[in-house]
Write an enzyme that holds these catalytic residues in place. Structure first.
Site, PDB file in Angstrom:
ATOM      1  N   ALA A 152     -20.063   0.644   3.876  1.00 56.38           N
ATOM      2  CA  ALA A 152     -19.289   0.119   2.748  1.00 56.38           C
ATOM      3  C   ALA A 152     -20.103  -0.914   1.961  1.00 56.38           C
ATOM      4  CB  ALA A 152     -17.992  -0.494   3.256  1.00 56.38           C
ATOM      5  N   THR A 156      -4.157   4.749  -1.352  1.00 54.01           N
ATOM      6  CA  THR A 156      -5.199   5.193  -0.419  1.00 54.01           C
ATOM      7  C   THR A 156      -5.969   6.397  -0.973  1.00 54.01           C
ATOM      8  OG1 THR A 156      -3.716   6.663   0.781  1.00 54.01           O
ATOM      9  CG2 THR A 156      -3.891   4.390   1.588  1.00 54.01           C
ATOM     10  N   ASP A 159     -13.952   7.184   7.554  1.00 56.64           N
ATOM     11  CA  ASP A 159     -14.230   7.559   8.951  1.00 56.64           C
ATOM     12  C   ASP A 159     -15.269   8.664   9.003  1.00 56.64           C
ATOM     13  OD1 ASP A 159     -12.561   5.759  10.252  1.00 56.64           O
ATOM     14  OD2 ASP A 159     -10.801   7.035   9.936  1.00 56.64           O
ATOM     15  N   GLU A 200       0.849  -1.200   0.000  1.00 57.00           N
ATOM     16  CA  GLU A 200       0.000   0.000   0.000  1.00 57.00           C
ATOM     17  C   GLU A 200       0.881   1.246   0.000  1.00 57.00           C
ATOM     18  OE1 GLU A 200      -3.536   0.912   2.796  1.00 57.00           O
ATOM     19  OE2 GLU A 200      -1.960   2.299   3.439  1.00 57.00           O
ATOM     20  N   HIS A 241     -14.215  -3.581  14.441  1.00 60.80           N
ATOM     21  CA  HIS A 241     -14.091  -2.148  14.122  1.00 60.80           C
ATOM     22  C   HIS A 241     -14.345  -1.342  15.393  1.00 60.80           C
ATOM     23  CE1 HIS A 241     -15.466   1.770  12.359  1.00 60.80           C
ATOM     24  NE2 HIS A 241     -14.416   1.542  11.603  1.00 60.80           N
ATOM     25  N   LYS A 263     -20.953  -7.588   4.111  1.00 59.00           N
ATOM     26  CA  LYS A 263     -20.103  -7.146   2.993  1.00 59.00           C
ATOM     27  C   LYS A 263     -19.859  -8.307   2.012  1.00 59.00           C
ATOM     28  CE  LYS A 263     -17.002  -4.314   5.588  1.00 59.00           C
ATOM     29  NZ  LYS A 263     -15.965  -3.266   5.636  1.00 59.00           N
ATOM     30  N   GLN A 265      -7.264  -4.568   8.576  1.00 60.90           N
ATOM     31  CA  GLN A 265      -6.629  -3.500   9.327  1.00 60.90           C
ATOM     32  C   GLN A 265      -5.297  -4.038   9.858  1.00 60.90           C
ATOM     33  OE1 GLN A 265      -6.494  -0.312  10.226  1.00 60.90           O
ATOM     34  NE2 GLN A 265      -8.393  -0.196  11.394  1.00 60.90           N
ATOM     35  N   HIS A 273      -8.294   2.847  -3.696  1.00 59.88           N
ATOM     36  CA  HIS A 273      -9.251   2.924  -2.595  1.00 59.88           C
ATOM     37  C   HIS A 273     -10.325   3.963  -2.935  1.00 59.88           C
ATOM     38  CE1 HIS A 273      -6.271   1.378   0.716  1.00 59.88           C
ATOM     39  NE2 HIS A 273      -6.065   0.786  -0.443  1.00 59.88           N
ATOM     40  N   ALA A 279      -6.829   9.001   3.187  1.00 55.98           N
ATOM     41  CA  ALA A 279      -6.787   8.302   4.479  1.00 55.98           C
ATOM     42  C   ALA A 279      -6.403   9.266   5.593  1.00 55.98           C
ATOM     43  CB  ALA A 279      -5.801   7.141   4.415  1.00 55.98           C
TER      44      ALA A 279
HETATM   45  P1  FAD Z   1     -18.092  -0.286   7.127  1.00 54.55           P
HETATM   46  O1  FAD Z   1     -17.857  -1.674   6.682  1.00 54.55           O
HETATM   47  O2  FAD Z   1     -19.274   0.436   6.573  1.00 54.55           O
HETATM   48  O3  FAD Z   1     -18.188  -0.290   8.720  1.00 54.55           O
HETATM   49  C1  FAD Z   1     -18.262   0.928   9.460  1.00 54.55           C
HETATM   50  C2  FAD Z   1     -18.932   0.663  10.811  1.00 54.55           C
HETATM   51  O4  FAD Z   1     -20.308   0.396  10.606  1.00 54.55           O
HETATM   52  C3  FAD Z   1     -18.365  -0.550  11.527  1.00 54.55           C
HETATM   53  O5  FAD Z   1     -18.370  -0.290  12.919  1.00 54.55           O
HETATM   54  C4  FAD Z   1     -19.332  -1.664  11.175  1.00 54.55           C
HETATM   55  O6  FAD Z   1     -19.324  -2.674  12.176  1.00 54.55           O
HETATM   56  C5  FAD Z   1     -20.654  -0.902  11.111  1.00 54.55           C
HETATM   57  N1  FAD Z   1     -21.616  -1.490  10.152  1.00 54.55           N
HETATM   58  C6  FAD Z   1     -21.338  -2.002   8.939  1.00 54.55           C
HETATM   59  N2  FAD Z   1     -22.477  -2.438   8.351  1.00 54.55           N
HETATM   60  C7  FAD Z   1     -23.490  -2.167   9.216  1.00 54.55           C
HETATM   61  C8  FAD Z   1     -24.906  -2.359   9.191  1.00 54.55           C
HETATM   62  N3  FAD Z   1     -25.503  -2.920   8.127  1.00 54.55           N
HETATM   63  N4  FAD Z   1     -25.645  -1.954  10.262  1.00 54.55           N
HETATM   64  C9  FAD Z   1     -25.032  -1.378  11.344  1.00 54.55           C
HETATM   65  N5  FAD Z   1     -23.690  -1.171  11.419  1.00 54.55           N
HETATM   66  C10 FAD Z   1     -22.943  -1.561  10.370  1.00 54.55           C
HETATM   67  N6  FAD Z   1      -9.942   5.249   5.168  1.00 54.55           N
HETATM   68  C11 FAD Z   1      -9.793   6.267   4.287  1.00 54.55           C
HETATM   69  O7  FAD Z   1     -10.324   7.369   4.516  1.00 54.55           O
HETATM   70  N7  FAD Z   1      -9.086   6.104   3.108  1.00 54.55           N
HETATM   71  C12 FAD Z   1      -8.480   4.935   2.800  1.00 54.55           C
HETATM   72  O8  FAD Z   1      -7.826   4.830   1.745  1.00 54.55           O
HETATM   73  C13 FAD Z   1      -8.606   3.833   3.714  1.00 54.55           C
HETATM   74  N8  FAD Z   1      -8.065   2.628   3.441  1.00 54.55           N
HETATM   75  C14 FAD Z   1      -8.270   1.569   4.296  1.00 54.55           C
HETATM   76  C15 FAD Z   1      -7.751   0.306   3.959  1.00 54.55           C
HETATM   77  C16 FAD Z   1      -7.941  -0.786   4.822  1.00 54.55           C
HETATM   78  C17 FAD Z   1      -7.387  -2.134   4.436  1.00 54.55           C
HETATM   79  C18 FAD Z   1      -8.644  -0.612   6.038  1.00 54.55           C
HETATM   80  C19 FAD Z   1      -8.826  -1.760   6.991  1.00 54.55           C
HETATM   81  C20 FAD Z   1      -9.177   0.631   6.372  1.00 54.55           C
HETATM   82  C21 FAD Z   1      -9.005   1.730   5.501  1.00 54.55           C
HETATM   83  N9  FAD Z   1      -9.529   2.995   5.794  1.00 54.55           N
HETATM   84  C22 FAD Z   1      -9.371   4.046   4.916  1.00 54.55           C
HETATM   85  C23 FAD Z   1     -10.229   3.235   7.075  1.00 54.55           C
HETATM   86  C24 FAD Z   1     -11.767   3.031   6.977  1.00 54.55           C
HETATM   87  O9  FAD Z   1     -12.313   4.018   6.133  1.00 54.55           O
HETATM   88  C25 FAD Z   1     -12.325   3.138   8.397  1.00 54.55           C
HETATM   89  O10 FAD Z   1     -11.897   2.059   9.178  1.00 54.55           O
HETATM   90  C26 FAD Z   1     -13.822   3.354   8.514  1.00 54.55           C
HETATM   91  O11 FAD Z   1     -14.105   3.787   9.842  1.00 54.55           O
HETATM   92  C27 FAD Z   1     -14.675   2.124   8.239  1.00 54.55           C
HETATM   93  O12 FAD Z   1     -14.669   1.807   6.925  1.00 54.55           O
HETATM   94  P2  FAD Z   1     -15.335   0.412   6.407  1.00 54.55           P
HETATM   95  O13 FAD Z   1     -15.249   0.426   4.961  1.00 54.55           O
HETATM   96  O14 FAD Z   1     -14.772  -0.735   7.138  1.00 54.55           O
HETATM   97  O15 FAD Z   1     -16.850   0.679   6.879  1.00 54.55           O
END
Ligand code: FAD
Length: 289
Positions: free
Chosen positions: A122, A47, A109, A16, A147, A163, A174, A77, A50
């Site tokens: 997501a 990214t 975030d 990355e 998370h 997902k 992560q 991303h 991020a």
């Molecule tokens: P989600 O999968 O939507 O989850 C977010 C929260 O909502 C979690 O607590 C989950 O448990 C909860 N949730 C999910 N689905 C539901 C549902 N149906 N009902 C209720 N709750 C639910 N951030 C950046 O800004 N840019 C980047 O380039 C970036 N790259 C990353 C790469 C990796 C490999 C990782 C692990 C993280 C990255 N992040 C990045 C950080 C990421 O954006 C954050 O961790 C963010 O807070 C959650 O993103 P997610 O896609 O996992 O969200």
């Protein structure tokens, strides 16, 4: 190349990087990418703003240059909180124009001004891309420790299953510093019938400051052996980096021995980290020399 095809064929090795902020020239990121490409990764991910860095505009151009100039597959991303379907369409069009068809679909975030428009999670973005752009291979994030917004580990797995059901082709974890937490997560995935390949994301610690930031921004557990190792370096920053790479390499050997789907290195734009990872993975026969 679809990353899911590569994962179906072999255990993968990937990197990355992050693009420069705002209007800064992208040359430095491209130099890093071409040095990393020399280590023959299966892909390099880029990214998207991020940590609120505001560098999303350069994600497309850096990803395109990786495909074009280094011949390496790029994984771009994309976060969706605060974005409309139209904005996502424009981004995906721009990626396709650059020959990039692997995307890591993220929520991003929560931050002031980033309200839900068309995508709350997501999984909504994954489903939208799978529905409208079947040519894209779609990855997503997963969290070996759960998370940080999620109340408990099992609920985090339940959300990961959503997902998978939305069509995620692969997951990238992560960062984690304790492999046992990853193995516990893997058992949890089996319990929830999550069969999508999981790529382990490893980030070496580089300084006391960086490790504190990691603990607070992504909730990663810092084992006492990490603290002992870094404290032993005193204020010597080179020694701290060396200790971080050594610790990460031990993690890699253990993961390789435990049969993981793929290994992804958070390089922090430091090619020497990618090189060290490759060396150790060749040494334990995870990669061919
Ligand atoms: P989600 O999968 O939507 O989850 C977010 C929260 O909502 C979690 O607590 C989950 O448990 C909860 N949730 C999910 N689905 C539901 C549902 N149906 N009902 C209720 N709750 C639910 N951030 C950046 O800004 N840019 C980047 O380039 C970036 N790259 C990353 C790469 C990796 C490999 C990782 C692990 C993280 C990255 N992040 C990045 C950080 C990421 O954006 C954050 O961790 C963010 O807070 C959650 O993103 P997610 O896609 O996992 O969200």
């Amino acid at each position: 190349m679809r990353i899911s095809d590569r994962l179906a064929a072999k255990q993968t090795f990937s990197f990355e990087i992050f693009p420069p902020k705002g209007d800064l020239p992208i040359d430095q990121a491209l130099k890093v990418a071409s040095e990393l490409a020399a280590d023959d990764p299966d892909w390099i991910s880029v990214t998207f703003s991020a940590g609120g860095s505001g560098n999303s505009a350069n994600t497309v151009s850096v990803s395109g240059a990786i495909e074009r100039d280094t011949g390496t597959t790029a994984l771009a991303h994309l976060t969706c909180l605060g974005s409309s379907r139209e904005a996502v369409d424009l981004y995906l069009d721009a990626l396709e124009e650059q020959g990039v068809t692997n995307v890591l679909a993220l929520r991003g975030d929560r931050a002031p001004g980033k309200e839900v428009i068309d995508f709350a999670y997501a999984s909504d973005l994954i489903a939208y891309i799978k529905d409208t752009r079947p040519e894209f291979c779609v990855g997503a994030a997963c969290y070996p420790e759960g998370h940080f917004e999620c109340d408990d580990f099992e609920t985090s797995l339940e959300h990961l299953k959503i997902k998978q059901d939305a069509g995620a082709d692969f997951f990238v974890t992560q960062l984690f510093f304790d492999n046992e937490l990853y193995y516990r997560f893997r058992e949890g995935c089996a319990r929830w019938r999550i069969k999508t390949p999981v790529v382990c994301g490893i980030m070496p610690f580089t300084s006391v400051k960086q490790i504190q930031r990691m603990a607070f921004t992504c909730g990663a557990t810092i084992p006492s052996r990490v603290i002992r190792k870094i404290v032993a370096c005193g204020d010597d920053e080179d020694a701290q980096l060396e200790a971080g790479i050594e610790y990460a390499c031990d993690q890699l050997v253990d993961l390789a021995e435990n049969g993981v789907d793929g290994i992804h290195i958070y390089t922090m734009n430091r090619p020497e980290i990618g090189r060290a990872a490759r060396r150790v993975l060749v040494g334990c026969n995870y990669l061919e020399a």
